[in-house]
Design a protein around this motif. Structure first.
Motif, PDB file in Angstrom:
ATOM      1  N   ALA A   1       0.832  -1.209   0.000  1.00  0.00           N
ATOM      2  CA  ALA A   1       0.000   0.000   0.000  1.00  0.00           C
ATOM      3  C   ALA A   1       0.863   1.254   0.000  1.00  0.00           C
ATOM      4  O   ALA A   1       0.638   2.183  -0.779  1.00  0.00           O
ATOM      5  CB  ALA A   1      -0.931  -0.004   1.213  1.00  0.00           C
ATOM      6  N   LYS A   2       1.865   1.305   0.866  1.00  0.00           N
ATOM      7  CA  LYS A   2       2.737   2.483   0.944  1.00  0.00           C
ATOM      8  C   LYS A   2       3.595   2.618  -0.305  1.00  0.00           C
ATOM      9  O   LYS A   2       3.865   3.727  -0.767  1.00  0.00           O
ATOM     10  CB  LYS A   2       3.612   2.399   2.195  1.00  0.00           C
TER      11      LYS A   2
ATOM     12  N   GLY B   1      -7.658   8.386   1.817  1.00  0.00           N
ATOM     13  CA  GLY B   1      -6.435   7.743   1.344  1.00  0.00           C
ATOM     14  C   GLY B   1      -6.640   6.375   0.745  1.00  0.00           C
ATOM     15  O   GLY B   1      -5.696   5.595   0.605  1.00  0.00           O
ATOM     16  N   GLY B   2      -7.879   6.086   0.358  1.00  0.00           N
ATOM     17  CA  GLY B   2      -8.176   4.785  -0.239  1.00  0.00           C
ATOM     18  C   GLY B   2      -8.534   3.753   0.805  1.00  0.00           C
ATOM     19  O   GLY B   2      -7.916   3.702   1.878  1.00  0.00           O
ATOM     20  N   VAL B   3      -9.523   2.945   0.520  1.00  0.00           N
ATOM     21  CA  VAL B   3      -9.937   1.889   1.449  1.00  0.00           C
ATOM     22  C   VAL B   3      -8.778   0.950   1.750  1.00  0.00           C
ATOM     23  O   VAL B   3      -8.658   0.424   2.859  1.00  0.00           O
ATOM     24  CB  VAL B   3     -11.134   1.120   0.863  1.00  0.00           C
ATOM     25  N   PHE B   4      -7.907   0.752   0.778  1.00  0.00           N
ATOM     26  CA  PHE B   4      -6.768  -0.158   0.957  1.00  0.00           C
ATOM     27  C   PHE B   4      -5.440   0.577   1.128  1.00  0.00           C
ATOM     28  O   PHE B   4      -4.363  -0.015   1.023  1.00  0.00           O
ATOM     29  CB  PHE B   4      -6.692  -1.131  -0.220  1.00  0.00           C
TER      30      PHE B   4
ATOM     31  N   GLN C   1      -1.574  -6.468   0.951  1.00  0.00           N
ATOM     32  CA  GLN C   1      -1.587  -5.017   0.907  1.00  0.00           C
ATOM     33  C   GLN C   1      -0.911  -4.345   2.103  1.00  0.00           C
ATOM     34  O   GLN C   1      -0.357  -3.259   2.002  1.00  0.00           O
ATOM     35  CB  GLN C   1      -3.033  -4.514   0.769  1.00  0.00           C
ATOM     36  N   GLY C   2      -0.969  -4.997   3.267  1.00  0.00           N
ATOM     37  CA  GLY C   2      -0.318  -4.415   4.437  1.00  0.00           C
ATOM     38  C   GLY C   2      -1.219  -3.542   5.282  1.00  0.00           C
ATOM     39  O   GLY C   2      -0.740  -2.764   6.111  1.00  0.00           O
TER      40      GLY C   2
END
Length: 342
Positions: free
Chosen positions: A13-14, A41-44, A183-184
């Motif tokens: 994700a980052k 910042g997005g669901v994921f 995804q983290g």
């Protein structure tokens, strides 16, 4: 003075967010659009920090209408912008498939190459969370089957950043799939192997080139996304049984690195393909065909595939986990194959 190249361990994700931000700084034509990609910042988590830096002109929250905002992205790409648009779950493709397949994928072809479509569609894939049949599919082969689209899926943070940068710079529409299991995000958990060192500088992960992530001599195990890590776990256990498995991370479904697949199988003589998409008419069959059509004589035994059965994804956790591929299933299938012609 600090070392700009010092190792930093990032989640996918980052890494995606970092790749996006770097390209947005480099090229003012890059912008992001989708549901909850702004302040949230997005669901994921893959657009975190972008809204604060670039504002609502370049990081646009949209209404819940995939048909509208993905269609708008195609139009923006036709006029010289480089949109990155998020389809929150790949399962939602049904309501906007016309914009993806009849517009984005065919725009260059229909215009004789005069109108390009430099658009990235990023979307979450994968089950294992009891999200049932409308939020858990992978559908790699659904998009791979459609001419004009490139399809990628990273298995590590390093590849996620490089693939995002490469996808944004590509003049073709790229379907950038990211697996929820890698995804983290804290509420999802993550596979530890997906969290990797990521350089601070800009770099591209080549689209269309597979990676040999573990060397071996006895069997080739091919995976993508989450199944790469399952294959690696299986390979470690197989080594205790005296089986040296080579593991290939496809990274890109389209273009498919058929050369890397064939060269590995030519060395090992055996092939297993692992995919958490549906078994029939999928990536597993295409990978196997890549070898069989070219030279079936390199195979010592019949190829095998470990994939999701051709059923809707159940909500009940025991049923879903029973159906998903895992390291144990890979080990059992491989050991059965190793007993043939040995």
């Amino acid at each position: 003075m600090g070392n700009n190249n010092a190792a930093r361990r990032l989640t996918i994700a980052k890494a995606m967010a970092e790749g996006l931000s770097m390209e947005m700084r480099r090229d003012k034509n890059v912008f992001v659009m989708g549901e909850d990609v702004g302040p949230l910042g997005g669901v994921f988590g893959n657009t975190r920090g972008l809204f604060a830096e670039f504002g609502n002109e370049r990081v646009r929250d949209t209404p819940i209408s995939e048909t509208a905002f993905i269609g708008a992205a195609v139009g923006a790409a036709a006029t010289g912008m480089r949109p990155v648009v998020e389809l929150m779950f790949v399962d939602f493709f049904g309501v906007c498939m016309d914009a993806i397949y009849n517009l984005a994928a065919k725009q260059s072809y229909f215009s004789g190459g005069k109108v390009k479509c430099p658009m990235v569609l990023m979307t979450a894939v994968g089950g294992g969370y009891s999200d049932a049949g409308q939020h858990s599919q992978c559908l790699y082969s659904t998009f791979a089957h459609l001419p004009g689209l490139k399809v990628v899926i990273p298995s590590t943070a390093y590849d996620a950043k490089g693939m995002m940068i490469a996808a944004i710079r590509d003049d073709n529409p790229v379907i950038f799939m990211f697996h929820k299991n890698l995804q983290g995000m804290g509420w999802l958990g993550t596979v530890k192997g997906a969290i990797t060192d990521v350089p601070k500088e800009s770099y591209e992960t080549p689209i269309g080139r597979a990676s040999v992530v573990r060397e071996g001599t006895d069997i080739t195990i091919v995976g993508l996304g989450a199944t790469v890590h399952q294959a690696l776990d299986a390979a470690k256990n197989l080594e205790q049984e005296g089986v040296k498995a080579e593991v290939i991370d496809l990274r890109s479904v389209v273009p498919l690195d058929r050369e890397a697949i064939f060269n590995s199988v030519k060395k090992t003589g055996r092939l297993a393909v692992v995919d958490d998409d549906y078994s029939s008419f999928g990536v597993t069959g295409e990978v196997i065909t890549s070898v069989v059509e070219r030279d079936i004589s390199v195979l010592k035994t019949s190829p095998i595939r470990i994939a999701y059965p051709d059923i809707p994804i159940p909500f009940a956790r025991p049923m879903e986990q029973y159906a998903l591929p895992n390291a144990r299933k890979i080990i059992d299938k491989v050991m059965t194959q190793m007993r043939v012609n040995t």
